[in-house]
Design an enzyme around this catalytic site. Structure first.
Site, PDB file in Angstrom:
ATOM      1  N   GLU A 186      -4.533  -3.131   7.252  1.00 42.82           N
ATOM      2  CA  GLU A 186      -4.880  -3.032   7.460  1.00 42.82           C
ATOM      3  C   GLU A 186      -6.440  -1.256   6.324  1.00 42.82           C
ATOM      4  O   GLU A 186      -6.347  -0.259   7.190  1.00 42.82           O
ATOM      5  CB  GLU A 186      -5.926  -2.556   9.364  1.00 42.82           C
ATOM      6  CG  GLU A 186      -5.558  -3.461   9.885  1.00 42.82           C
ATOM      7  CD  GLU A 186      -6.479  -3.555  11.235  1.00 42.82           C
ATOM      8  OE1 GLU A 186      -7.256  -2.960  11.220  1.00 42.82           O
ATOM      9  OE2 GLU A 186      -5.660  -4.309  12.569  1.00 42.82           O
ATOM     10  N   HIS A 189     -14.652  -5.153  12.310  1.00 42.77           N
ATOM     11  CA  HIS A 189     -14.970  -3.656  12.166  1.00 42.77           C
ATOM     12  C   HIS A 189     -16.482  -3.633  11.365  1.00 42.77           C
ATOM     13  O   HIS A 189     -16.824  -4.383  10.390  1.00 42.77           O
ATOM     14  CB  HIS A 189     -13.944  -3.689  10.683  1.00 42.77           C
ATOM     15  CG  HIS A 189     -12.439  -3.601  11.019  1.00 42.77           C
ATOM     16  ND1 HIS A 189     -11.543  -3.022  12.049  1.00 42.77           N
ATOM     17  CD2 HIS A 189     -11.772  -4.729  11.339  1.00 42.77           C
ATOM     18  CE1 HIS A 189     -10.813  -3.329  11.332  1.00 42.77           C
ATOM     19  NE2 HIS A 189     -10.491  -4.438  11.522  1.00 42.77           N
ATOM     20  N   HIS A 228      -1.651   8.623 -16.712  1.00 45.91           N
ATOM     21  CA  HIS A 228      -2.763   7.823 -16.856  1.00 45.91           C
ATOM     22  C   HIS A 228      -4.138   8.638 -15.862  1.00 45.91           C
ATOM     23  O   HIS A 228      -4.213   8.832 -14.906  1.00 45.91           O
ATOM     24  CB  HIS A 228      -2.608   6.356 -16.833  1.00 45.91           C
ATOM     25  CG  HIS A 228      -2.555   5.937 -15.761  1.00 45.91           C
ATOM     26  ND1 HIS A 228      -1.578   6.664 -14.401  1.00 45.91           N
ATOM     27  CD2 HIS A 228      -3.013   4.973 -14.733  1.00 45.91           C
ATOM     28  CE1 HIS A 228      -1.503   5.801 -13.348  1.00 45.91           C
ATOM     29  NE2 HIS A 228      -2.607   5.804 -13.142  1.00 45.91           N
ATOM     30  N   HIS A 274      -8.129   6.882 -14.299  1.00 48.20           N
ATOM     31  CA  HIS A 274      -8.818   5.371 -14.101  1.00 48.20           C
ATOM     32  C   HIS A 274     -10.077   5.977 -13.258  1.00 48.20           C
ATOM     33  O   HIS A 274     -10.461   7.170 -12.860  1.00 48.20           O
ATOM     34  CB  HIS A 274      -8.499   4.067 -13.272  1.00 48.20           C
ATOM     35  CG  HIS A 274      -7.390   4.263 -12.657  1.00 48.20           C
ATOM     36  ND1 HIS A 274      -7.174   4.952 -11.023  1.00 48.20           N
ATOM     37  CD2 HIS A 274      -6.074   4.814 -12.580  1.00 48.20           C
ATOM     38  CE1 HIS A 274      -6.307   5.092 -10.137  1.00 48.20           C
ATOM     39  NE2 HIS A 274      -5.371   4.829 -11.253  1.00 48.20           N
ATOM     40  N   GLU A 287     -12.030  -5.905   5.311  1.00 47.59           N
ATOM     41  CA  GLU A 287     -10.781  -5.352   5.837  1.00 47.59           C
ATOM     42  C   GLU A 287      -9.544  -6.140   4.411  1.00 47.59           C
ATOM     43  O   GLU A 287      -9.819  -7.336   4.620  1.00 47.59           O
ATOM     44  CB  GLU A 287     -10.625  -5.835   7.051  1.00 47.59           C
ATOM     45  CG  GLU A 287      -8.440  -5.916   7.253  1.00 47.59           C
ATOM     46  CD  GLU A 287      -8.712  -5.717   8.340  1.00 47.59           C
ATOM     47  OE1 GLU A 287      -9.223  -5.637   9.969  1.00 47.59           O
ATOM     48  OE2 GLU A 287      -6.946  -6.163   8.801  1.00 47.59           O
ATOM     49  N   HIS A 343      -2.917  11.443 -13.044  1.00 50.55           N
ATOM     50  CA  HIS A 343      -1.831  11.511 -12.753  1.00 50.55           C
ATOM     51  C   HIS A 343      -0.649  10.689 -13.496  1.00 50.55           C
ATOM     52  O   HIS A 343      -0.901  10.425 -14.020  1.00 50.55           O
ATOM     53  CB  HIS A 343      -1.960  10.787 -11.114  1.00 50.55           C
ATOM     54  CG  HIS A 343      -2.908   9.743 -10.971  1.00 50.55           C
ATOM     55  ND1 HIS A 343      -4.251   9.341 -11.125  1.00 50.55           N
ATOM     56  CD2 HIS A 343      -2.432   8.046 -11.062  1.00 50.55           C
ATOM     57  CE1 HIS A 343      -4.279   8.042 -11.538  1.00 50.55           C
ATOM     58  NE2 HIS A 343      -3.465   7.166 -11.443  1.00 50.55           N
TER      59      HIS A 343
HETATM   60 MN    MN Z   1      -3.244   4.900 -11.091  1.00 52.98          MN
HETATM   61 MN    MN Z   2      -8.783  -6.010  11.656  1.00 53.96          MN
END
Ligand code: MN
Ligand code: MN
Length: 397
Positions: free
Chosen positions: A341, A283, A103, A105, A288, A148
């Protein structure tokens, strides 16, 4: 007699929304006690929590399972956690030989192998292919639009998939079986140069996941491309990377610097020892998205304007932090907390509160916060992502 809720013979401690100073009162009405036990910092928030804050926690245990012969999947997208617009996550398991079908995407796919092993295959737009085996702690990254597949090896596997769009759904991808099912047989015949009867047995609808035999050694699945293999490997062994060790744990950072294929997703694998804390930071590049791997912890997010809220997490939960919001994560259990994270970015970037203060003229910090040398002299000019203070105890309830 065993308690039916805990199963370990100990009486169940029923928490009440009462703070140690007496604020609050007992909840004598309808309630989900197990949920209250799992969310102690929602039931009795730290006194520093205040203001309006969107929900920043979702558990894969609260999602819909898709069960197939060959494996299962469940997902957390913007439909489940509305704040999470940048990334979506899928938790998938494949049996030994189970296949997530061929498939592609519109979104890039980043993955972390949780246990077991899988064989992954892909091809890029220049006809260069990629076939590899991945094990625990390994990542893969498939750029948006490239086709993939994933197949479970001897013991099967379970992994986390992260997509660079919060509205992604793994149930809405482009699958090879789906396209075949919706293409006239005479078109398939013309395309492949074989009689239409060669397609008499194709699946009538999208397969998604199917059970196949366990694949042989990697060499047995080798396919030589005249164009060679993809120039930047789609696989990266994150756990094999030497960690940055600090007083309270460790960090491994992976982004397009050390994993060049991963152009849209950056991540950090963080280990927090009991009593340790991912330090106060934020950040400067994007939101995050977090996945909790082991243990239990809590995160407090600071959104400005007197707003802060604490959420409790354990293995299998997803957390979120909006762009630039301050946050820290404490290990509230007695075993090591591991979490990821993840960012929709080509780089991992963070700003340490402690380091910023250390690199600012002392008098500004002193006069701004009314603090003295005890604080100023302890500031660190080098970042320490996970800290541990020997005398530290959690906020009393
Ligand atoms: Mn996939
Ligand atoms: Mn963080």
């Amino acid at each position: 007699m065993k308690n039916s809720l805990t199963g370990d013979g100990k009486p169940l401690h029923i928490p009440q929304p009462i703070r140690s100073d007496g604020a609050g009162g007992p909840d004598l009405g309808p309630r989900d006690i197990l949920r209250d036990i799992e969310n102690p910092d929602m039931l009795v928030p730290p006194t520093t929590d205040a203001g309006l804050m969107p929900n920043m926690k979702m558990s894969f245990s609260d999602t819909h399972m898709v069960l197939n012969h060959g494996g299962w999947s469940r997902e957390i997208t913007v439909r489940d956690l509305p704040i999470a617009t940048t990334l979506a996550g899928v938790n998938m398991s494949l049996t030994p030989g189970g296949v997530r079908e061929l498939h592609w995407h519109q979104q890039a796919e980043w993955a972390y192998m949780l246990w077991g092993g899988a064989r992954i295959t892909a091809m890029d737009q220049n006809g260069r292919n990629f076939i590899a085996d991945v094990g625990p702690g390994d990542l893969w990254y498939f750029p948006a639009g490239l086709p993939h597949s994933i197949q479970g090896l001897d013991e099967g596997c379970e992994f986390l998939l992260v997509f660079d769009d919060g509205s992604f759904s793994d149930l809405n991808t482009l699958s090879i079986s789906d396209w075949f099912a919706h293409t006239p047989k005479e078109v398939l015949s013309a395309n492949f140069g074989v009689p239409a009867s060669a397609f008499d047995s194709i699946p009538k609808e999208q397969v998604y996941i199917f059970q196949d035999g366990i694949p042989g050694p990697l060499a047995s699945d080798e396919v030589q491309s005249p164009n060679g293999t993809v120039p930047n490997s789609f696989k990266y062994s994150l756990l094999a990377q030497p960690p940055i060790k600090t007083s309270g744990g460790s960090v491994r950072i992976v982004d397009s610097i050390n994993f060049p294929a991963s152009k849209t997703i950056a991540a950090a694998l963080v280990e927090i020892e009991p009593g340790g804390m991912r330090e106060l930071h934020w950040h400067p590049n994007n939101d995050e998205w977090q996945y909790y791997l082991t243990g239990q912890g809590r995160m407090t997010v600071f959104a400005g304007n007197g707003t802060a809220r604490t959420f409790d997490y354990r293995a299998g939960d997803v957390g979120y932090v909006p762009f630039a919001n301050g946050h820290y994560i404490q290990n509230t259990g007695n075993c090591t907390l591991w979490f990821l994270e993840i960012f929709r970015s080509d780089r991992f970037e963070d700003v340490s509160l402690n380091q910023w203060m250390a690199l600012t003229p002392k008098h500004l910090v002193e006069r701004n916060l009314h603090v003295g040398p005890t604080v100023i002299d302890a500031l660190r000019k080098e970042e320490s992502p996970v800290v541990k203070y020997p005398g530290f105890t959690y906020y009393p309830k």
